[in-house]
Design an enzyme around this catalytic site. Structure first.
Site, PDB file in Angstrom:
ATOM      1  N   CYS A 113       0.849  -1.195   0.000  1.00 40.50           N
ATOM      2  CA  CYS A 113       0.000   0.000   0.000  1.00 40.50           C
ATOM      3  C   CYS A 113       0.885   1.247   0.000  1.00 40.50           C
ATOM      4  O   CYS A 113       2.060   1.193   0.299  1.00 40.50           O
ATOM      5  CB  CYS A 113      -0.861  -0.016   1.247  1.00 40.50           C
ATOM      6  SG  CYS A 113      -1.792  -1.540   1.393  1.00 40.50           S
ATOM      7  N   ARG A 132       2.680   1.502  -7.984  1.00 36.67           N
ATOM      8  CA  ARG A 132       2.791   0.285  -7.160  1.00 36.67           C
ATOM      9  C   ARG A 132       1.566  -0.598  -7.320  1.00 36.67           C
ATOM     10  O   ARG A 132       1.541  -1.736  -6.870  1.00 36.67           O
ATOM     11  CB  ARG A 132       2.915   0.659  -5.677  1.00 36.67           C
ATOM     12  CG  ARG A 132       4.078   1.548  -5.348  1.00 36.67           C
ATOM     13  CD  ARG A 132       3.814   2.291  -4.060  1.00 36.67           C
ATOM     14  NE  ARG A 132       3.763   1.397  -2.941  1.00 36.67           N
ATOM     15  CZ  ARG A 132       4.683   1.386  -1.972  1.00 36.67           C
ATOM     16  NH1 ARG A 132       5.686   2.216  -2.057  1.00 36.67           N
ATOM     17  NH2 ARG A 132       4.610   0.561  -0.975  1.00 36.67           N
ATOM     18  N   TRP A 160      -3.468  -1.935  -1.595  1.00 39.58           N
ATOM     19  CA  TRP A 160      -3.292  -3.147  -2.396  1.00 39.58           C
ATOM     20  C   TRP A 160      -3.870  -4.238  -1.510  1.00 39.58           C
ATOM     21  O   TRP A 160      -3.281  -4.611  -0.486  1.00 39.58           O
ATOM     22  CB  TRP A 160      -1.813  -3.373  -2.694  1.00 39.58           C
ATOM     23  CG  TRP A 160      -1.503  -4.719  -3.240  1.00 39.58           C
ATOM     24  CD1 TRP A 160      -1.176  -5.841  -2.536  1.00 39.58           C
ATOM     25  CD2 TRP A 160      -1.503  -5.130  -4.614  1.00 39.58           C
ATOM     26  NE1 TRP A 160      -0.976  -6.907  -3.375  1.00 39.58           N
ATOM     27  CE2 TRP A 160      -1.158  -6.501  -4.657  1.00 39.58           C
ATOM     28  CE3 TRP A 160      -1.760  -4.485  -5.813  1.00 39.58           C
ATOM     29  CZ2 TRP A 160      -1.071  -7.226  -5.844  1.00 39.58           C
ATOM     30  CZ3 TRP A 160      -1.656  -5.204  -6.997  1.00 39.58           C
ATOM     31  CH2 TRP A 160      -1.326  -6.546  -7.002  1.00 39.58           C
ATOM     32  N   ASN A 172       0.241   0.007   6.232  1.00 37.13           N
ATOM     33  CA  ASN A 172       0.858  -0.794   5.173  1.00 37.13           C
ATOM     34  C   ASN A 172       1.494  -1.984   5.871  1.00 37.13           C
ATOM     35  O   ASN A 172       2.206  -1.813   6.852  1.00 37.13           O
ATOM     36  CB  ASN A 172       1.919   0.040   4.443  1.00 37.13           C
ATOM     37  CG  ASN A 172       2.501  -0.708   3.254  1.00 37.13           C
ATOM     38  OD1 ASN A 172       1.966  -1.741   2.851  1.00 37.13           O
ATOM     39  ND2 ASN A 172       3.589  -0.209   2.712  1.00 37.13           N
ATOM     40  N   GLY A 173       1.198  -3.215   5.392  1.00 34.93           N
ATOM     41  CA  GLY A 173       1.788  -4.399   6.019  1.00 34.93           C
ATOM     42  C   GLY A 173       0.707  -5.396   6.363  1.00 34.93           C
ATOM     43  O   GLY A 173      -0.401  -5.346   5.826  1.00 34.93           O
ATOM     44  N   GLU A 228      11.586 -22.832 -15.748  1.00 35.28           N
ATOM     45  CA  GLU A 228      11.392 -21.428 -15.332  1.00 35.28           C
ATOM     46  C   GLU A 228      12.624 -20.598 -15.663  1.00 35.28           C
ATOM     47  O   GLU A 228      12.517 -19.476 -16.161  1.00 35.28           O
ATOM     48  CB  GLU A 228      11.066 -21.368 -13.837  1.00 35.28           C
ATOM     49  CG  GLU A 228      10.918 -19.973 -13.276  1.00 35.28           C
ATOM     50  CD  GLU A 228       9.884 -19.106 -13.996  1.00 35.28           C
ATOM     51  OE1 GLU A 228       9.062 -19.652 -14.762  1.00 35.28           O
ATOM     52  OE2 GLU A 228       9.914 -17.889 -13.834  1.00 35.28           O
ATOM     53  N   LYS A 242      12.587 -17.333 -18.165  1.00 33.24           N
ATOM     54  CA  LYS A 242      13.105 -16.027 -17.717  1.00 33.24           C
ATOM     55  C   LYS A 242      14.106 -15.493 -18.732  1.00 33.24           C
ATOM     56  O   LYS A 242      14.053 -14.343 -19.142  1.00 33.24           O
ATOM     57  CB  LYS A 242      13.787 -16.146 -16.348  1.00 33.24           C
ATOM     58  CG  LYS A 242      12.869 -16.261 -15.177  1.00 33.24           C
ATOM     59  CD  LYS A 242      12.162 -14.977 -14.786  1.00 33.24           C
ATOM     60  CE  LYS A 242      10.780 -14.750 -15.256  1.00 33.24           C
ATOM     61  NZ  LYS A 242       9.766 -15.731 -15.282  1.00 33.24           N
ATOM     62  N   GLU A 246      12.440 -14.615 -22.254  1.00 33.13           N
ATOM     63  CA  GLU A 246      11.464 -13.520 -22.360  1.00 33.13           C
ATOM     64  C   GLU A 246      12.080 -12.147 -22.127  1.00 33.13           C
ATOM     65  O   GLU A 246      11.492 -11.144 -22.521  1.00 33.13           O
ATOM     66  CB  GLU A 246      10.275 -13.728 -21.432  1.00 33.13           C
ATOM     67  CG  GLU A 246      10.567 -13.666 -19.962  1.00 33.13           C
ATOM     68  CD  GLU A 246       9.289 -13.832 -19.143  1.00 33.13           C
ATOM     69  OE1 GLU A 246       8.215 -13.381 -19.571  1.00 33.13           O
ATOM     70  OE2 GLU A 246       9.372 -14.430 -18.067  1.00 33.13           O
ATOM     71  N   HIS A 279      17.685 -39.076 -25.586  1.00 29.07           N
ATOM     72  CA  HIS A 279      16.652 -39.561 -26.523  1.00 29.07           C
ATOM     73  C   HIS A 279      16.456 -38.591 -27.670  1.00 29.07           C
ATOM     74  O   HIS A 279      15.341 -38.347 -28.099  1.00 29.07           O
ATOM     75  CB  HIS A 279      15.343 -39.786 -25.756  1.00 29.07           C
ATOM     76  CG  HIS A 279      15.489 -40.797 -24.671  1.00 29.07           C
ATOM     77  ND1 HIS A 279      15.598 -42.143 -24.925  1.00 29.07           N
ATOM     78  CD2 HIS A 279      15.599 -40.645 -23.326  1.00 29.07           C
ATOM     79  CE1 HIS A 279      15.751 -42.790 -23.776  1.00 29.07           C
ATOM     80  NE2 HIS A 279      15.753 -41.904 -22.782  1.00 29.07           N
ATOM     81  N   LYS A 288       1.953  -7.989 -19.332  1.00 27.88           N
ATOM     82  CA  LYS A 288       2.029  -8.515 -17.961  1.00 27.88           C
ATOM     83  C   LYS A 288       0.907  -9.518 -17.718  1.00 27.88           C
ATOM     84  O   LYS A 288       1.088 -10.501 -17.037  1.00 27.88           O
ATOM     85  CB  LYS A 288       1.944  -7.375 -16.946  1.00 27.88           C
ATOM     86  CG  LYS A 288       2.053  -7.821 -15.492  1.00 27.88           C
ATOM     87  CD  LYS A 288       3.359  -8.548 -15.220  1.00 27.88           C
ATOM     88  CE  LYS A 288       3.430  -9.138 -13.828  1.00 27.88           C
ATOM     89  NZ  LYS A 288       4.554 -10.090 -13.683  1.00 27.88           N
TER      90      LYS A 288
END
Ligand code: AGP
Length: 612
Positions: free
Chosen positions: A2, A27, A74, A100-101, A485, A489, A492, A508, A607
């Site tokens: 937040c 944010r 958020w 915030n938290g 992954e 990364k 992209e 194989h 995104k």
């Protein structure tokens, strides 16, 4: 995460606060609000949605004053509706707070406030608890705001940056922080408090960095800082020479690197808020009975991209801890293959954004066929979360960079907790073993920090390899998912051709691709498979290829066979995937940087892929 802005001074507080909150919009947030102190009253306006919606509600002349606090939320606890927006008020309306938290013990505090003080809550949030705790203490102690804030936060466990104003105190904002950022500043018109530097740059570049457990008293002409013992702290101001864009990234050059470094906090918050004092797992919002779990014929884990790699790890964990057969699938495939799904199917959907079209449509297909839907999502109130029967929110905070990093590691953490809880409910996991795993999970934030200390080593590695046009990743067991992954990364954000494959599958066919200097990254975080991986490395080396091995510090023998190694802190095999991916994220970042790519917004990518 937040956004917080507070102001006291000669200017219109609402104008300053709105301007400051606008600088924090990057944010991500889903609601906003402002509380002002004027003529012995608190004036409160808050709205769900964009700041612009709130602005329309605060144009009135009677909504103004020289002191106030504002917030962009958020959502973590409670959906993004107006009632859950900050600021929150005490019952008597004399105290307003923004937070915030995460208050880990908020349910216990809420129940005590309802039971012992007859408090009626107006929101679903953990934050509202703070307003009532401070309000009660303020009324009892005769209006000492500092004491009230100290007493209230002394009862709270978790991370918090809290700002408070009182109706009968038009000169003072009190703020306090623990494990959530807070800064203060002064200008020739007044003083400021905020959660992040960009909020203040319009008025001042000289700020006070507030340290953990410090309390701040903000008056028009002065900012006073006190330590945990209430001793005055004499602190020099820090001059910020970042431009606004750099400030939004907290000083990091890219959001991606900032988010890689936010992983220890994200992992910790996602874990700790679901653990009771004895380490017992509490999955609020997920009700899966023993009877239901014992009668599941199959768990499907369905997602796209990075989230699908988390699903591969989730499959291993659920089968290992909960002894339930799992199948993973790409959402874009699942929805077109007429999968067998019925009321004995649990459909687990993983999505950072909660808006990915393929994933959403796969969820709807499974729901139509009778499955229960459990989703692992980062965005509260997103479409996936709204259409699910059970939701596990990762608390990674807003992920701005297109390349997902902190969302991935918190998705993995989600799977650990869900799989362990399922095993516990079914009574199929040994209690001591479960305790050991949880202890290992608790050590991960510090171990990720340790891996991040190796950034320079990886940056040097990137300098040796960034010109490669092909880079391969291999692994066995859970390291296959990490290889996938790592490859994604790299692809992209650097645009290097890369692929990933199970190490045992190389012979194989794919091994035909190997020639001198072909570069392989070998993920070997699983002790149980380490010997196998060593022979795989020898197989590759025999063909004059280059090998970099990512393995635990206990497996130094890798240094005898690989060209290079990156050693991870030791840990149990089961929790290694969260560590093993981090050096690969950093490698992709530095290779892309050397190739001068648009790291936060790579070409052709969005995104959230909300189209098919
Ligand atoms: C990850 O780095 C990519 N940006 C992409 O693969 C992403 O993971 C995928 O599109 C799924 O997004 P979601 O988690 O928001 O559903």
């Amino acid at each position: 995460m937040c956004g917080i802005v507070g102001y006291v001074g000669a200017d219109s507080a609402k104008d300053v606060i709105v301007d400051g909150l606008k600088c924090l919009e990057y944010r991500g947030y889903d609601s906003a609000g402002i509380a002002l102190v004027s003529k012995g009253k608190i004036l409160l306006r808050k709205e769900s949605g964009e700041l612009s919606k709130l602005e329309k509600k605060i144009t009135a002349k009677d909504f103004d004053g020289q002191i106030g606090i504002g917030h962009t939320r958020w959502a973590t606890h409670g959906s993004p509706i107006r009632e859950n927006a900050h600021p929150h008020l005490s019952t008597d309306g004399k105290i307003a707070i923004v937070h915030n938290g995460i208050i880990e013990n908020f349910m216990q505090l809420r129940e005590e406030l309802e039971r012992e003080h007859g408090v009626t809550f107006k929101s679903e949030t953990d934050s509202e608890v703070i307003a009532h705790l401070i309000g009660l203490s303020y009324a009892e102690n005769g209006g000492d705001l500092v004491l009230a804030v100290r007493e209230a936060t002394g009862k709270m466990h978790g991370a918090y940056a809290v700002c408070v104003v009182a109706a009968d105190n038009p000169d003072t904002i009190v703020a306090i922080r623990k494990d959530a950022p807070l800064i203060a500043g002064t200008s020739d018109t007044g003083s400021f408090i905020a959660s992040d530097i960009p909020a203040l740059l319009k008025w001042t570049r000289d700020i006070y960095l507030i340290e953990n457990d410090e309390l701040v008293v903000v008056n028009k002409d002065e900012v006073r800082i006190y330590d945990a013992d209430n001793t005055r702290v004499k602190r020099e101001q820090t001059h910020i020479d970042w431009d606004a864009a750099a400030a939004e990234k907290g000083g990091y050059e890219h959001f991606m690197l900032k988010e890689i470094y936010e992983q220890p906090a994200g992992i910790k918050e996602t874990l700790e808020v679901r653990l009771g004092k004895q380490g017992d797992i509490k999955l609020d919002g997920i009700e899966l009975s023993k009877d239901y779990l014992d009668n599941i014929s199959k768990v499907y884990i369905v997602a796209c991209g990075t989230a699908s790699h988390a699903g591969l790890i989730g499959k291993s964990l659920i089968e290992k801890f909960a002894k339930i057969p799992c199948e993973t699938d790409l959402a874009s495939e699942f929805r077109y293959r007429d999968p067998f799904v019925d009321e004995h199917t649990l459909f687990i959907c993983v999505s950072q954004s909660g808006e990915t079209s393929d994933t959403l449509e796969a969820l709807r297909e499974a729901k139509r066929k009778g499955a229960q839907i459990l989703s692992i999502v980062n965005v509260v109130g997103s479409s996936v979360s709204r259409e699910s029967d059970h939701v596990f929110y990762t608390w990674a905070g807003p992920e701005i960079a297109v390349a997902s990093t902190k969302a991935y590691t918190t998705q993995l953490m989600a799977f650990y907790l869900i799989a362990l809880k399922m095993g516990e409910i079914r009574g199929v996991i040994d209690k001591d073993y479960q305790k050991k795993i949880i202890e290992e999970l608790r050590q991960l934030p510090a171990k990720v920090e340790k891996v991040l200390e190796g950034e320079k080593l990886i940056e040097e590695m990137a300098k040796r390899y960034y010109k490669k046009e092909n880079i391969f990743f291999i692994g066995r067991g859970m390291d296959v998912a990490t290889a996938h992954e790592a490859s994604l990364k790299l692809k992209e954000i650097s645009y290097i051709n890369s692929f990933s494959i199970a190490a045992g599958e190389l012979k194989h066919g794919t091994i035909a691709l190997i020639r001198r200097q072909t570069l392989f990254f070998v993920l070997a975080s699983q002790d149980a498979l380490f010997e196998k991986m060593l022979s795989g490395i020898e197989e590759i080396k025999a063909r004059k290829a280059q090998v970099v091995c990512i393995t635990k510090e206990t497996n130094v023998r890798a240094e005898e066979v690989a060209d290079e190694t990156f050693l991870l802190p030791d840990c149990m095999d089961e929790v290694a995937p969260i560590l093993a991916v981090v050096p690969m994220q950093i490698l992709a970042y530095h290779i892309a940087k050397l190739r001068k790519r648009n790291i936060d917004k790579p070409r052709n990518l969005a995104k959230s892929v909300t189209v098919e």
